[in-house]
Design an enzyme around this catalytic site. Structure first.
Site, mmCIF file in Angstrom:
data_model
loop_
_atom_site.group_PDB
_atom_site.id
_atom_site.type_symbol
_atom_site.label_atom_id
_atom_site.label_comp_id
_atom_site.label_asym_id
_atom_site.label_seq_id
_atom_site.Cartn_x
_atom_site.Cartn_y
_atom_site.Cartn_z
ATOM 1 N N ASN A 1 0.833 -1.200 0.000
ATOM 2 C CA ASN A 1 0.000 0.000 0.000
ATOM 3 C C ASN A 1 0.871 1.255 0.000
ATOM 4 O O ASN A 1 1.980 1.224 0.545
ATOM 5 C CB ASN A 1 -0.905 0.004 1.235
ATOM 6 N N CYS B 1 -5.717 -7.580 -3.294
ATOM 7 C CA CYS B 1 -6.184 -7.119 -1.992
ATOM 8 C C CYS B 1 -7.337 -8.014 -1.558
ATOM 9 O O CYS B 1 -8.187 -8.371 -2.375
ATOM 10 C CB CYS B 1 -6.646 -5.669 -2.093
ATOM 11 N N HIS B 2 -7.389 -8.372 -0.280
ATOM 12 C CA HIS B 2 -8.418 -9.307 0.190
ATOM 13 C C HIS B 2 -9.647 -8.614 0.778
ATOM 14 O O HIS B 2 -10.517 -9.285 1.322
ATOM 15 C CB HIS B 2 -7.821 -10.291 1.202
ATOM 16 N N HIS C 1 -9.603 -0.216 -1.635
ATOM 17 C CA HIS C 1 -10.042 0.206 -0.308
ATOM 18 C C HIS C 1 -11.236 1.158 -0.338
ATOM 19 O O HIS C 1 -11.721 1.577 0.713
ATOM 20 C CB HIS C 1 -8.893 0.828 0.497
#
Length: 466
Positions: A157, A179-180, A216
């Protein structure tokens, strides 16, 4: 790499940041549990001792009888050695130290600006990007020189700017970000479906979603399970449980710095009509500063937490202690699936399977034409042999696009600022960031920028020191 009996052998993976005390062990675990892949993991880290530690841990793990995946872990002294002839590159680095992150996250609090994560958006994300982008320029240049045909998987990130930098530096790179956070929201939908409809043993992977937005700050405009539209079920659940939120069975937001009751998601659904698909801590940082992060009391009312850097420092000490135990074989890594999809994506790119997963890649008008083609978006893509084909996600609704655009605009500003050491562009980025906008005077914001840059100057190019 070599193919034999539906297996891939002699695969070479360069791991940049191979001294990781966390995600590396997740990666090792998944590798050791899949017998369809084998080969060499080349660990490269500026902290060579940390990479050596993981070499010991990885080789011991794969030597265990119950480990079906057999890999040789080796430490490389140079990035050239790690990259030359490799098939895949994994990037998972910490730009700077937690001392720099302490300033990123907590110095803005003097202006009443609170951050729950501080690594993607907001003041912390911007300053972290100034450290990270020059590192990713060097990594991209090295990949171009030594491994131009390798697939590159980024986990670092700020995700969007990391991937954006890779493509800016080496346009022909075959890179994507993983990304999870989307998986976490699929799990929430799974839990709500089971609780609301009495359906048992729903698999997270069977929650089919259309993914929009940026890392995000991701959104679903479609979600279904075996023909069942999940939007009405989600809406009804929110109407009944908005105040208390949803507590996942194995989690408790009040006792964790990472968990939440998903009330921010619920509120965003009521406001905008889409399912916000990231953790509440991340989602809150993309919204105006007086919405969910006005002050610690407001944060508490929305039932998520402010992850302090003091907590991260203590957690690092715990992980360093665990690293020593693992490297001396006093403790064993438990062989259970981690829930990550990185290994599955590698298998698909090797041609062993075909799958759809969410990735971070340049837009090229996969989503709204209002976003630049160079904007890095999070979207679904089909993975198959040596191929990633993004799925056209469709238009982002105007009301959600209006929330996303300030951030993609800032990605352009911050990338240029980092490449040219332009302080004026950093001032602009802060003043346009929703967390900061309207929260303090321009003079105070500029002073904050100057102080935050000074606190991270050791990790910035010389151009910032003029």
């Amino acid at each position: 790499m070599k193919y034999a009996n539906q297996k891939v052998t002699d695969l070479h993976i360069a791991y940049i940041g191979g001294g990781s005390r966390g995600w590396a062990w997740t990666f090792m675990t998944d590798l050791s549990m899949d017998d369809s892949l084998s080969g060499t993991i080349r660990l490269y880290d500026i902290d060579e001792a940390a990479a050596k530690n993981n070499e010991l841990i990885g080789n011991h793990l794969c030597s265990r009888p119950e480990a079906s995946g057999k890999w040789n872990f080796t430490t490389c002294k140079t990035i050239e050695e790690a990259l030359t002839g490799c098939d895949f590159v994994v990037i998972s680095i910490l730009p700077g130290t937690f001392d720099e992150m302490q300033s990123d996250v907590h110095l803005p609090e003097r202006l009443g600006i609170y951050q729950s994560v501080g690594d993607t958006a907001g003041p912390g994300g911007i300053i972290r990007a100034l450290r990270t982008i020059p590192m990713f320029v060097q990594i991209a240049e090295a990949i171009k020189a030594y491994a131009p045909n390798a697939w590159v998987i980024n986990y670092t990130n700020p995700m969007s700017l990391c991937v954006k930098t890779l493509y800016h530096t080496f346009p022909q790179i075959k890179a994507f970000g993983c990304c999870h956070e989307v998986f976490g929201t699929q799990k929430v939908l799974k839990g709500i479906l089971e609780e609301s409809c009495g359906i048992e043993n729903v698999k997270r992977e069977d929650i089919i979603v259309n993914v929009l937005g940026i890392n995000h700050f991701t959104w679903f405009n479609e979600a279904s399970y075996k023909g069942i539209d999940l939007f009405p079920i989600y809406r009804e659940f929110i109407d009944k449980h908005f105040e208390e939120g949803y507590n996942e069975p194995d989690k408790n937001w009040a006792n964790s710095t990472f968990d939440c009751a998903h009330r921010v998601k619920f509120d965003l659904f009521r406001r905008y009509g889409l399912i916000a698909a990231a953790g509440d801590r991340h989602l809150a940082e993309f919204m105006p500063g007086d919405t969910y992060l006005k002050d610690p009391e407001t944060v508490k009312s929305w039932k998520f937490g402010l992850t302090t850097v003091d907590w991260r420092k203590q957690d690092l000490q715990n992980r360093l202690a665990r690293s020593r135990r693992l490297a001396s074989f006093e403790e064993e890594i438990e062989l259970v699936p981690t829930g990550e999809e990185g290994i599955q994506l590698i298998k698909a790119l090797c041609g062993l399977t075909r799958m759809v997963s969410n990735v971070n890649i340049p837009n090229t008008y996969l989503q709204s034409p209002s976003l630049p083609a160079s904007a890095v978006v999070e979207t679904n893509a089909v993975f198959s042999r040596d191929s990633i084909k993004p799925l056209v996600a469709g238009e982002i609704p105007e009301n959600v696009l209006a929330l996303i655009t300030p951030h993609t605009d800032n990605h352009e500003r911050v990338l240029k600022a980092a490449l040219t050491c332009d302080r004026e562009l950093v001032y602009e980025a802060f003043l346009h960031d929703p967390l900061v906008k309207g929260r303090a005077s321009e003079e105070d914001v500029k002073k904050l920028v100057d102080d935050m840059i000074e606190n991270t100057i050791a990790y910035l190019p010389d151009g910032w020191k003029k």
